[in-house]
Design a protein around this motif. Structure first.
Motif, PDB file in Angstrom:
ATOM      1  N   LEU A 114       0.824  -1.249  -0.009  1.00  0.00           N
ATOM      2  CA  LEU A 114       0.060   0.013   0.073  1.00  0.00           C
ATOM      3  C   LEU A 114       0.916   1.328   0.106  1.00  0.00           C
ATOM      4  N   LEU A 115       1.757   1.347   0.849  1.00  0.00           N
ATOM      5  CA  LEU A 115       2.503   2.565   1.091  1.00  0.00           C
ATOM      6  C   LEU A 115       3.458   2.632  -0.216  1.00  0.00           C
ATOM      7  N   ASP A 116       3.963   1.744  -0.793  1.00  0.00           N
ATOM      8  CA  ASP A 116       4.817   1.594  -1.897  1.00  0.00           C
ATOM      9  C   ASP A 116       3.973   2.195  -3.264  1.00  0.00           C
ATOM     10  N   ARG A 117       2.762   1.877  -3.201  1.00  0.00           N
ATOM     11  CA  ARG A 117       1.807   2.601  -4.317  1.00  0.00           C
ATOM     12  C   ARG A 117       1.392   3.672  -3.965  1.00  0.00           C
ATOM     13  N   MET A 118       1.300   4.119  -2.929  1.00  0.00           N
ATOM     14  CA  MET A 118       0.709   5.345  -2.486  1.00  0.00           C
ATOM     15  C   MET A 118       2.096   6.483  -2.664  1.00  0.00           C
ATOM     16  N   THR A 119       3.174   5.980  -2.375  1.00  0.00           N
ATOM     17  CA  THR A 119       4.259   7.112  -2.277  1.00  0.00           C
ATOM     18  C   THR A 119       4.942   7.151  -3.496  1.00  0.00           C
ATOM     19  N   THR A 120       4.461   6.267  -4.583  1.00  0.00           N
ATOM     20  CA  THR A 120       4.994   6.728  -5.962  1.00  0.00           C
ATOM     21  C   THR A 120       4.899   8.060  -6.455  1.00  0.00           C
ATOM     22  N   PRO A 121       5.555   8.826  -6.615  1.00  0.00           N
ATOM     23  CA  PRO A 121       5.208  10.338  -7.164  1.00  0.00           C
ATOM     24  C   PRO A 121       4.658  10.352  -8.120  1.00  0.00           C
ATOM     25  N   PRO A 122       3.680  11.506  -8.556  1.00  0.00           N
ATOM     26  CA  PRO A 122       3.274  11.752 -10.011  1.00  0.00           C
ATOM     27  C   PRO A 122       4.147  12.241 -10.646  1.00  0.00           C
ATOM     28  N   ASP A 123       3.891  12.163 -12.024  1.00  0.00           N
ATOM     29  CA  ASP A 123       4.763  12.655 -13.056  1.00  0.00           C
ATOM     30  C   ASP A 123       5.320  14.017 -12.895  1.00  0.00           C
ATOM     31  N   THR A 124       4.260  14.790 -12.442  1.00  0.00           N
ATOM     32  CA  THR A 124       4.452  16.319 -12.225  1.00  0.00           C
ATOM     33  C   THR A 124       5.766  16.504 -11.097  1.00  0.00           C
ATOM     34  N   LEU A 125       5.692  15.467 -10.399  1.00  0.00           N
ATOM     35  CA  LEU A 125       6.902  15.927  -9.253  1.00  0.00           C
ATOM     36  C   LEU A 125       8.310  15.488  -9.749  1.00  0.00           C
ATOM     37  N   GLY A 126       8.148  14.361 -10.958  1.00  0.00           N
ATOM     38  CA  GLY A 126       9.432  14.233 -11.706  1.00  0.00           C
ATOM     39  C   GLY A 126       9.921  15.319 -12.519  1.00  0.00           C
ATOM     40  N   ARG A 127       9.176  16.174 -12.738  1.00  0.00           N
ATOM     41  CA  ARG A 127       9.501  17.361 -13.860  1.00  0.00           C
ATOM     42  C   ARG A 127      10.410  18.534 -13.154  1.00  0.00           C
ATOM     43  N   LEU A 128      10.121  18.570 -11.723  1.00  0.00           N
ATOM     44  CA  LEU A 128      10.862  19.545 -10.914  1.00  0.00           C
ATOM     45  C   LEU A 128      12.438  19.073 -10.823  1.00  0.00           C
ATOM     46  N   SER A 129      13.260  20.167 -10.680  1.00  0.00           N
ATOM     47  CA  SER A 129      14.759  19.829 -10.710  1.00  0.00           C
ATOM     48  C   SER A 129      14.874  19.160  -9.315  1.00  0.00           C
ATOM     49  N   VAL A 130      16.133  18.743  -9.211  1.00  0.00           N
ATOM     50  CA  VAL A 130      16.426  17.845  -8.200  1.00  0.00           C
ATOM     51  C   VAL A 130      16.603  18.959  -6.942  1.00  0.00           C
ATOM     52  N   SER A 131      17.144  20.196  -7.153  1.00  0.00           N
ATOM     53  CA  SER A 131      17.314  21.139  -6.028  1.00  0.00           C
ATOM     54  C   SER A 131      15.751  21.700  -5.748  1.00  0.00           C
ATOM     55  N   GLU A 132      14.934  21.646  -6.531  1.00  0.00           N
ATOM     56  CA  GLU A 132      13.331  21.943  -6.197  1.00  0.00           C
ATOM     57  C   GLU A 132      12.774  20.574  -5.347  1.00  0.00           C
ATOM     58  N   GLN A 133      13.303  19.571  -5.814  1.00  0.00           N
ATOM     59  CA  GLN A 133      12.701  18.283  -4.989  1.00  0.00           C
ATOM     60  C   GLN A 133      13.348  18.267  -3.494  1.00  0.00           C
ATOM     61  N   ARG A 134      14.647  18.663  -3.548  1.00  0.00           N
ATOM     62  CA  ARG A 134      15.295  18.799  -2.270  1.00  0.00           C
ATOM     63  C   ARG A 134      14.523  19.910  -1.145  1.00  0.00           C
ATOM     64  N   ALA A 135      14.125  20.820  -1.928  1.00  0.00           N
ATOM     65  CA  ALA A 135      13.826  22.049  -0.985  1.00  0.00           C
ATOM     66  C   ALA A 135      12.338  21.777  -0.790  1.00  0.00           C
ATOM     67  N   LEU A 136      11.686  20.812  -1.698  1.00  0.00           N
ATOM     68  CA  LEU A 136      10.340  20.437  -1.169  1.00  0.00           C
ATOM     69  C   LEU A 136      10.386  19.492   0.082  1.00  0.00           C
ATOM     70  N   VAL A 137      11.395  18.551  -0.162  1.00  0.00           N
ATOM     71  CA  VAL A 137      11.648  17.624   0.971  1.00  0.00           C
ATOM     72  C   VAL A 137      11.778  18.507   2.478  1.00  0.00           C
ATOM     73  N   ARG A 138      12.795  19.551   2.342  1.00  0.00           N
ATOM     74  CA  ARG A 138      13.224  20.217   3.375  1.00  0.00           C
ATOM     75  C   ARG A 138      11.984  21.157   4.022  1.00  0.00           C
ATOM     76  N   ILE A 139      11.017  21.590   3.248  1.00  0.00           N
ATOM     77  CA  ILE A 139       9.960  22.189   3.705  1.00  0.00           C
ATOM     78  C   ILE A 139       8.874  21.402   4.291  1.00  0.00           C
ATOM     79  N   LEU A 140       8.586  20.192   3.444  1.00  0.00           N
ATOM     80  CA  LEU A 140       7.657  19.242   4.311  1.00  0.00           C
ATOM     81  C   LEU A 140       7.933  18.748   5.476  1.00  0.00           C
ATOM     82  N   THR A 141       9.344  18.395   5.555  1.00  0.00           N
ATOM     83  CA  THR A 141       9.647  18.031   6.695  1.00  0.00           C
ATOM     84  C   THR A 141       9.591  18.970   7.933  1.00  0.00           C
TER      85      THR A 141
END
Lengths: 145, 145
Positions: A114-141
């Motif tokens: 279940l968690l594996d399916r739910m936490t598979t990121p949507p395509d739109t998330l993959g279109r962000l740059s790596v630095s944006e993805q990391r910023a998002l991780v930092r902010i959500l944390t």
DNA sequence: TATTGTTATACTCTATAACTATA
DNA sequence: TATAGTTATAGAGTATAACAATA
């Protein structure tokens, strides 16, 4: 008359951010039932499965509190999960009124799936740059602190 | 044997970000029932109210599709909202099989109240710097594209 | 024939109130 | 007396199947 009665707390930017979050929440709300159905679970059962971590027994009352629902719901919810062999009730050694819930091996596997399916990121998330993805991780944390 | 069968698509960072999103989703899932109850609504009714924008009639079938539920649910859901005077069914001029939903003035006011409460940011969001809040807005906007 | 929405049915989810066992 | 969980009950949410009206 208090003209501030409907002034929302929070900076304009934080309000704008949370409005977008609410959009995501409702989108995810529609997303869960079909995903749950694939595993023959209901959305509520997914929530319960998410909250019972393997090796971390949780009292039924605490589950009700975290789900923000009445204790009587948890009885039925757990009845159905238990009849499917996904969780088990165990008496608490400390207080014999309390029952704690543990995942069975089957339940643990289904939870992982279940968690594996739910936490598979949507395509739109993959279109962000790596630095944006990391910023998002930092902010959500920090949001989850 | 295909050893890639369980390899999740997406970069490690995007997976980590989406795992945190799922945490937020489940937290919000528990948050909605009490918030809805304050307005004497159910979570599902809140979702419907969110989807019917003032001045933008929506066909019942489209609502079912967006909610990812069967059309027969929408009948009962709308029955209850209509009996409370929050929405009205209108025949579609283009296709007489279709019924479109419009908010009443009462429904529109309640929708505003609901969105206002839901989009009030949590304290944790206010603790972010303004530049972080703006980064979050930028990122979420692109996620919702 | 196909599609939109409704009705009938059954099951799950949810809250309230009354109950049992334990503290 | 107070608390944890259950049971009984009622109403809401959900899917399936059969149906009526319309395309």
């Amino acid at each position: 008359m208090n003209y501030n009665a409907h002034v929302k707390p929070g900076s304009p930017d934080s309000c704008e951010a949370w409005q977008l979050m609410v959009q995501l929440f409702f989108a995810q709300r529609a997303n869960l039932p079909p995903l749950a159905a694939e595993l023959e679970l209901s959305p509520a059962q997914c929530h319960v499965l998410h909250l019972i971590e393997p090796g971390r027994p949780i009292p039924m009352g605490q589950l009700a509190e975290t789900l923000a629902c009445h204790a009587s719901n948890v009885t039925g919810l757990v009845d159905r999960l238990e009849s499917r062999g996904l969780v088990r009730r165990r008496p608490s050694p400390a207080d014999r009124r309390v029952k704690v819930l543990v995942l069975t091996q089957t339940g643990s596997r289904l939870r992982t799936l279940l968690l594996d399916r739910m936490t598979t990121p949507p395509d739109t998330l993959g279109r962000l740059s790596v630095s944006e993805q990391r910023a998002l991780v930092r902010i959500l944390t920090r949001l989850l602190e």
